[in-house]
Design a protein around this motif. Structure first.
Motif, PDB file in Angstrom:
ATOM      1  N   THR A   1     -10.565   9.973  -3.052  1.00 44.32           N
ATOM      2  CA  THR A   1     -10.533   8.545  -2.730  1.00 44.32           C
ATOM      3  C   THR A   1      -9.253   7.894  -3.237  1.00 44.32           C
ATOM      4  O   THR A   1      -8.597   7.140  -2.505  1.00 44.32           O
ATOM      5  N   VAL A   2      -8.897   8.179  -4.477  1.00 43.97           N
ATOM      6  CA  VAL A   2      -7.671   7.604  -5.048  1.00 43.97           C
ATOM      7  C   VAL A   2      -6.459   8.085  -4.268  1.00 43.97           C
ATOM      8  O   VAL A   2      -5.552   7.293  -3.961  1.00 43.97           O
TER       9      VAL A   2
ATOM     10  N   MET B   1      -6.233   8.984  -1.101  1.00 38.56           N
ATOM     11  CA  MET B   1      -6.148   8.313   0.194  1.00 38.56           C
ATOM     12  C   MET B   1      -5.753   6.842   0.025  1.00 38.56           C
ATOM     13  O   MET B   1      -4.954   6.323   0.800  1.00 38.56           O
ATOM     14  N   ARG B   2      -6.313   6.174  -0.973  1.00 40.16           N
ATOM     15  CA  ARG B   2      -5.993   4.768  -1.197  1.00 40.16           C
ATOM     16  C   ARG B   2      -4.517   4.600  -1.571  1.00 40.16           C
ATOM     17  O   ARG B   2      -3.822   3.742  -1.022  1.00 40.16           O
ATOM     18  N   CYS B   3      -4.035   5.429  -2.479  1.00 40.00           N
ATOM     19  CA  CYS B   3      -2.638   5.300  -2.900  1.00 40.00           C
ATOM     20  C   CYS B   3      -1.674   5.653  -1.775  1.00 40.00           C
ATOM     21  O   CYS B   3      -0.635   5.006  -1.616  1.00 40.00           O
ATOM     22  N   ARG B   4      -2.029   6.650  -0.987  1.00 35.61           N
ATOM     23  CA  ARG B   4      -1.164   6.989   0.145  1.00 35.61           C
ATOM     24  C   ARG B   4      -1.124   5.860   1.159  1.00 35.61           C
ATOM     25  O   ARG B   4      -0.056   5.493   1.642  1.00 35.61           O
ATOM     26  N   SER B   5      -2.288   5.313   1.497  1.00 35.89           N
ATOM     27  CA  SER B   5      -2.317   4.264   2.520  1.00 35.89           C
ATOM     28  C   SER B   5      -1.601   3.005   2.047  1.00 35.89           C
ATOM     29  O   SER B   5      -0.997   2.299   2.839  1.00 35.89           O
ATOM     30  N   ARG B   6      -1.637   2.734   0.748  1.00 38.52           N
ATOM     31  CA  ARG B   6      -0.955   1.559   0.185  1.00 38.52           C
ATOM     32  C   ARG B   6       0.471   1.861  -0.238  1.00 38.52           C
ATOM     33  O   ARG B   6       1.178   0.965  -0.712  1.00 38.52           O
TER      34      ARG B   6
ATOM     35  N   GLY C   1       0.310   3.203  -8.755  1.00 39.58           N
ATOM     36  CA  GLY C   1      -1.142   3.366  -8.881  1.00 39.58           C
ATOM     37  C   GLY C   1      -1.522   4.822  -9.051  1.00 39.58           C
ATOM     38  O   GLY C   1      -2.418   5.149  -9.843  1.00 39.58           O
ATOM     39  N   PHE C   2      -0.852   5.700  -8.318  1.00 35.54           N
ATOM     40  CA  PHE C   2      -1.158   7.124  -8.442  1.00 35.54           C
ATOM     41  C   PHE C   2      -0.749   7.640  -9.813  1.00 35.54           C
ATOM     42  O   PHE C   2      -1.478   8.418 -10.436  1.00 35.54           O
TER      43      PHE C   2
END
Length: 139
Positions: free
Chosen positions: A98-99, A101-106, A111-112
């Motif tokens: 989840t992290v 995918m979220r960091c990649r999309s943003r 954050g990563f």
């Protein structure tokens, strides 16, 4: 700042050693991955996919292999909390995904990096202490 002068994000210390050679090697590899990402992170703002994507993929592969290793050691030593730890590791893999995918999309390299640091300090350095103590008592 020149690339050669960039500091490490996590400096390996003997206090990180667990006494279990395969675990220590894997942990050193994780620290190396985190430090390499930190080293390139400033450049990631310009071309984030060159640094975030490979780091995230390597981290997910690391976590899968590390959890397989932990699982094997737990089975071999009849660790009493094997089922609970296996479930926790599965949940951790879902969180990692989840992290990622979220960091990649943003496009969120910071954050990563924060997630990797949190993973190192809270999961690796603290969560595994009971199991590591148990393993060391079995030697």
């Amino acid at each position: 700042m020149k690339s050669i002068d960039r500091p490490l994000y996590i400096v390996w210390s003997e206090e990180f050693d667990t006494g279990i050679s395969i675990i220590d090697e894997q942990h050193r590899g994780l620290v190396s991955l985190i430090n390499t990402f930190f080293y390139h992170k400033g450049d990631a703002d310009k071309d984030i996919d060159r640094f975030l994507v490979p780091t995230a993929e390597m981290f997910k592969s690391y976590a899968q292999l590390h959890f397989l290793t932990i699982s094997r050691l737990m089975k071999e030593t009849d660790y009493p909390e094997y089922d609970l730890e296996t479930k926790r590791n599965e949940e951790l893999m879902a969180i990692i995904q989840t992290v990622d995918m979220r960091c990649r999309s943003r496009r969120d390299a910071d954050g990563f990096l924060r997630f990797l640091k949190m993973y190192w300090t809270r999961v690796v350095c603290k969560k595994n202490l009971n199991f590591i103590s148990y393993l060391n008592s079995q030697q």
